[in-house]
Write an enzyme that holds these catalytic residues in place. Structure first.
Site, PDB file in Angstrom:
ATOM      1  CE  LYS A   2      -3.556  33.885 -10.724  1.00  0.00           C
ATOM      2  NZ  LYS A   2      -2.158  34.202 -11.024  1.00  0.00           N
TER       3      LYS A   2
ATOM      4  CD  GLN B 275      -0.085  35.618 -13.844  1.00  0.00           C
ATOM      5  OE1 GLN B 275      -1.031  35.799 -13.087  1.00  0.00           O
ATOM      6  NE2 GLN B 275       0.449  34.424 -14.027  1.00  0.00           N
TER       7      GLN B 275
ATOM      8  CG  ASP C  71       1.439  34.677  -5.426  1.00  0.00           C
ATOM      9  OD1 ASP C  71       0.492  33.883  -5.565  1.00  0.00           O
ATOM     10  OD2 ASP C  71       1.966  35.282  -6.374  1.00  0.00           O
TER      11      ASP C  71
END
Lengths: 362, 362
Positions: free
Chosen positions: B122, B166, B189
């Protein structure tokens, strides 16, 4: 100028709240319930009939049997009364134990007759089970801020456990921002996006489930109609019925399909269903040929159609062609007297749930 | 102890962001894209082939044609690169115009190697498009409060436009309460129930759409595959892929069915689909017989299976049996190189969207 009415009523029946009779097997024997007048059940004695939900295919039973067959009537009026009795009992128990009475605040803006009738019915229903009902009636030309001020007051009022803004609001008001102002803890309509999000997500629990779809599922539960693994087709994808009904059925492990105005072959898809929920607002749209033999039908539509025989000049029909469906389905809700009475019963149920949660009362 | 890395990179490509090439007609001619090595497209020259999405039935085309036929490969790697280029260009334009660079904060707790790899990827992706990436690495035995403190800091930090925790978190932490702490304005997200609720509701707009399902739909758009009115079957109902993918497809007027572990006849239902999204995590579960000729397949699964020919001893396969599907479908995503690369591209897209919204930059 706002007018306020505060009422409190209580009853003292003894049955407990929601003794679910959900039976997970596919083959079920239904208890005999009172039958609405448009039932065709007299052809076959209901008390001796067993039926299989979802086990049939489009080719069975053969037409000659299908013509003879007659669907069981799912009597929403009866079930709603049963639920109101249970709520009434719980309200009494709560009052006795912790001296708390659930309270529902309803805000009505303007002079629409239909809205006034709905609000009056909700108030009467509250009274019938002992829930406090608090009504605010604001004139048509009220400002949005006036409504928001009342909502804010009810949000802070510990005697109010549910807040309901009667829709539609006058066109000069922003419906979304007004509905969003209701605290999620008192959103007994269950329309807050946070509630809908939790309803959609596995492992999350909504604080409230929207009343009409909750009523549909409750009817299935009370009639012992299995949902798990069944094929369910929901016709209509509205925020208030179709979409949450689909999410609820999926939470109970049905395999869902959602039919809507852009669906190219609604008849074909609907015919795959073991359970049909029709919530589209089109009189008699779902014909007998759309229905798999043995399917269960929950008809949410309430549509007025001309009827010269009626003194009112019209009658109410559902989204499903009742007479045709009766010959194919294994069970069906009538219109009126099916889902309709369940909606207010579920509003009362949500208000009770809210009060119990606020006071940590089991 | 937390370690922090802050990096800023920018590029200066000139193409504009997301020039959607959505074509609503069913018959489409696909542009020639680079083909992954397991494509069987060489049998028929792709640049001269037209195909019809969803017009076929299980009985057509005849088997002899189906055996010859070969699906177009939907190249996620190529599309993701295209999107990153567009994002890169937009990041440059934004920086030039208002001196603001989008920022993504990633919180990693513990020493899981796979999580560390994901975070590193990422970070690299951010760098490649000029988005600032800010990484916090906390030790395995950190307290929940430590994580919450960082989230709170990022919530308040105007240079951070997206926050990503995460997963999985160490077992002593409450994942739900940590995720809920991320402000909805920075929930890139898209997993916040409020976002999911808005995604489910007509007339509401989510602030962010979950990355993987957004990537699936983006692939359909970029390949000009019509969604409106199509029959879409989503296999899997997870919160992160299946459920939001279904909601997204319905927003685009597909008729959706959701197949899951309790579905009794998944093969039969899947065979009705014009568009299949498989997100169930079972290697090669969807066989050729499950697929209607001409269907489009988006395979989200990434499953390791033994492979003695590979130096690693395993290879990655999807939820769909690729070789069989290629012979029946009209288009399919490979694994790897299909949906996978799209997820991070969509994360970058969400971060850019967030920064634009925060600064009212069009």
């Amino acid at each position: 100028m706002a007018s306020m009415v505060f009422s409190e009523c209580s009853t003292s029946t003894t049955s407990r709240f929601f003794p679910m009779s959900l039976r997970k097997d596919a083959v079920v024997l239904l208890r005999r319930l009172s039958l609405p007048r448009h039932s065709c059940a007299s052809k076959v004695p209901l008390s001796f009939r067993a039926f299989t939900v979802g086990a049939s295919t489009p080719t069975s039973p053969p037409p000659s049997v299908a013509i003879e067959a007659c669907a069981k009537v799912i009597d929403g009026k009866y079930v709603a009364k049963q639920i109101r009795d249970e709520i009434s009992s719980e309200v009494s128990r709560m009052k006795e134990a912790i001296r708390v009475v659930p309270g529902l605040a309803v805000i009505l803006v303007g002079d629409r007759k239909d809205s006034a009738t709905y609000v009056r019915n909700k108030k009467k229903a509250c009274e019938s089970v002992g829930i406090n009902s608090l009504e605010v009636h604001l004139p048509e030309d009220s400002k949005e801020e006036d409504v928001l001020e009342f909502i804010s007051g009810f949000n802070d009022d510990p005697s109010v456990h549910g807040i309901l803004v009667q829709l539609p609001l006058p066109s000069h008001m922003n419906e979304q921002s007004i509905l969003n102002a209701v605290t999620i803890e008192k959103d007994v309509d269950g329309f807050h996006p946070l509630n809908i999000g939790r309803l959609a997500m596995r492992g999350r629990e909504p604080l409230f489930v929207p009343c009409t779809p909750k009523g549909c599922i409750e009817l299935l539960h009370r009639y012992g109609i299995g949902i798990k693994g069944k094929r369910a087709v929901i016709i209509g994808r509205s925020n208030i019925v179709g979409m949450p009904a689909a999410l609820l059925l999926q939470r109970e492990d049905a395999t869902i399909s959602i039919v809507h105005s852009r669906t190219q072959n609604p008849e074909e898809i609907t015919r795959e269903a073991d359970i049909i929920i029709a919530a589209v607002g089109q009189a008699n749209m779902v014909r007998g040929t759309w229905i798999k033999p043995g399917a269960v039908i929950i008809d949410v539509g309430i549509n007025p159609v001309e009827d010269s025989k009626s003194s009112r000049g019209y009658k109410l029909v559902g989204d499903v062609h009742y007479e045709e469906a009766c010959k194919v389905a294994s069970a069906i809700t009538p219109v009126p007297g099916g889902v309709g009475p369940m909606t207010i019963a579920m509003l009362l149920s949500n208000t009770l749930t809210s009060a119990k949660r606020a006071h940590n009362f089991q």
